[in-house]
Design a protein around this motif. Sequence first.
Motif, PDB file in Angstrom:
ATOM      1  N   THR A 273     -21.320  -1.643  46.955  1.00 39.02           N
ATOM      2  CA  THR A 273     -22.154  -1.923  45.793  1.00 39.02           C
ATOM      3  C   THR A 273     -22.991  -3.168  46.022  1.00 39.02           C
ATOM      4  OG1 THR A 273     -22.090  -2.493  43.432  1.00 39.02           O
ATOM      5  CG2 THR A 273     -20.213  -3.156  44.756  1.00 39.02           C
ATOM      6  N   ALA A 274     -24.094  -3.251  45.301  1.00 38.45           N
ATOM      7  CA  ALA A 274     -24.931  -4.450  45.364  1.00 38.45           C
ATOM      8  C   ALA A 274     -24.298  -5.598  44.585  1.00 38.45           C
ATOM      9  CB  ALA A 274     -26.326  -4.141  44.821  1.00 38.45           C
ATOM     10  N   GLU A 275     -23.440  -5.271  43.607  1.00 36.43           N
ATOM     11  CA  GLU A 275     -22.750  -6.297  42.821  1.00 36.43           C
ATOM     12  C   GLU A 275     -21.442  -6.658  43.526  1.00 36.43           C
ATOM     13  OE1 GLU A 275     -22.241  -4.751  38.935  1.00 36.43           O
ATOM     14  OE2 GLU A 275     -24.393  -4.621  38.509  1.00 36.43           O
ATOM     15  N   VAL A 276     -21.581  -7.331  44.655  1.00 38.78           N
ATOM     16  CA  VAL A 276     -20.418  -7.625  45.483  1.00 38.78           C
ATOM     17  C   VAL A 276     -19.461  -8.577  44.780  1.00 38.78           C
ATOM     18  CG1 VAL A 276     -21.583  -9.528  46.672  1.00 38.78           C
ATOM     19  CG2 VAL A 276     -19.691  -8.327  47.792  1.00 38.78           C
TER      20      VAL A 276
ATOM     21  N   ALA B 187     -21.394  -8.871  53.798  1.00 33.27           N
ATOM     22  CA  ALA B 187     -22.672  -9.010  53.101  1.00 33.27           C
ATOM     23  C   ALA B 187     -23.754  -9.394  54.099  1.00 33.27           C
ATOM     24  CB  ALA B 187     -22.570 -10.049  51.989  1.00 33.27           C
ATOM     25  N   GLU B 188     -24.973  -8.907  53.843  1.00 31.53           N
ATOM     26  CA  GLU B 188     -26.067  -9.126  54.789  1.00 31.53           C
ATOM     27  C   GLU B 188     -26.718 -10.481  54.625  1.00 31.53           C
ATOM     28  OE1 GLU B 188     -29.760  -6.506  56.601  1.00 31.53           O
ATOM     29  OE2 GLU B 188     -29.141  -6.229  54.516  1.00 31.53           O
TER      30      GLU B 188
ATOM     31  N   ASP C 262     -25.459 -13.138  48.769  1.00 32.06           N
ATOM     32  CA  ASP C 262     -24.353 -12.229  48.453  1.00 32.06           C
ATOM     33  C   ASP C 262     -23.032 -12.767  48.993  1.00 32.06           C
ATOM     34  OD1 ASP C 262     -25.981 -10.444  47.132  1.00 32.06           O
ATOM     35  OD2 ASP C 262     -26.393  -9.256  48.940  1.00 32.06           O
TER      36      ASP C 262
ATOM     37  N   THR D  27     -22.078  -4.722  50.885  1.00 33.98           N
ATOM     38  CA  THR D  27     -23.362  -4.435  50.257  1.00 33.98           C
ATOM     39  C   THR D  27     -24.035  -3.279  51.003  1.00 33.98           C
ATOM     40  OG1 THR D  27     -24.404  -6.103  51.662  1.00 33.98           O
ATOM     41  CG2 THR D  27     -23.649  -6.817  49.494  1.00 33.98           C
TER      42      THR D  27
END
Length: 334
Positions: free
Chosen positions: A225-228, A151-152, A156, A194
């Motif tokens: 996905t953005a919904e990690v 994750a960045e 997240d 992400t």
Amino acid sequence: MALQKPSSLERGKHLFLLLLSTRGKTSNASISTTFRAAFSSSLFSTAATEKAREEGGGGEKEDVFHLLAGKLPQPMYRAAVVNDDGTTTPISDVRSAVRWAKEAQGGKKFDQTVEMSIRLGVNPKRSDMIVRGTCNLPNGTGKKFYVLAFAENEEDREMARQAGADAVGGEELIEQVKSGKFEDLNKVNVCVATPGIVPKLKSSGLARTLGPKGLMPNPKVGTLTAEVGKAVRDAKSGGRVEYRAEKNSIVHAGIGKTSFEEDAIVENASCLMASVLQNRPKGKGAPAISNYIKRVYLSTTMSEGSRRIDPKELMKLAEEYNQRNTSMSSSPGA
């Protein structure tokens, strides 16, 4: 009564019958021995027939050929059950196949995996006919998964930790994996990421490490996905199954363990079939729903053979599974 030498026709009949009765058991090296035995048998049979004719008061002479043919073992034929598709493999209902899989456990010392194979009516050589997807089995697969999350931003990463990810990080984790300092890489089953960190994964060359292992995050299977947090929870639940049709158009996946309840395995099988049906190609030349699912087989890790399942019944169970999920998601308490 004097014995008469049988004619050449009678000897030929007896030799033919004897060779038939010993076919597969007589080698070429014993041909001469077999002929001598046939000749002796001919003499005996001819004498027996002459004696029977005399004792019967001069009746018609019985044909030696039919006399011996009646004493030979008769071949046994088994009526072949021909299915609608022209095959002869027996087709079982879903629950009977599941019960067979559970009984196949026998005295095995480990919990075997129940596996399902689906033969599809697609051409895998065409890029638009590739069947690939993922599904979350409602009762799990019975396996424990090691999840690695990239994750960045810190928000997240915290979501991934709360969801139960075994290792979480950003650029520093990428460098550890690339340099080989990440010792648990062989334990990793799933990698999630992400979208924002994907360019760094590619620029670092880590994709060449994760790709061959099947660990590269992919949006098609829900690992990019953005919904990690949700992706990690799905992976850690043990029910996440990825599948892809191989070169023979076969989808193969584990749907549980032999220790599972019968209903749990049936529900998992219905879930996998529902996902495969949902990912049916829709382009030009794509198969109709009636030609999409060809055959379905159920087996276990060390079972002797497999059981063929009625695909129509399993497709009906998959439809019922989708209806239950739809009603549950649309209910007020969902």
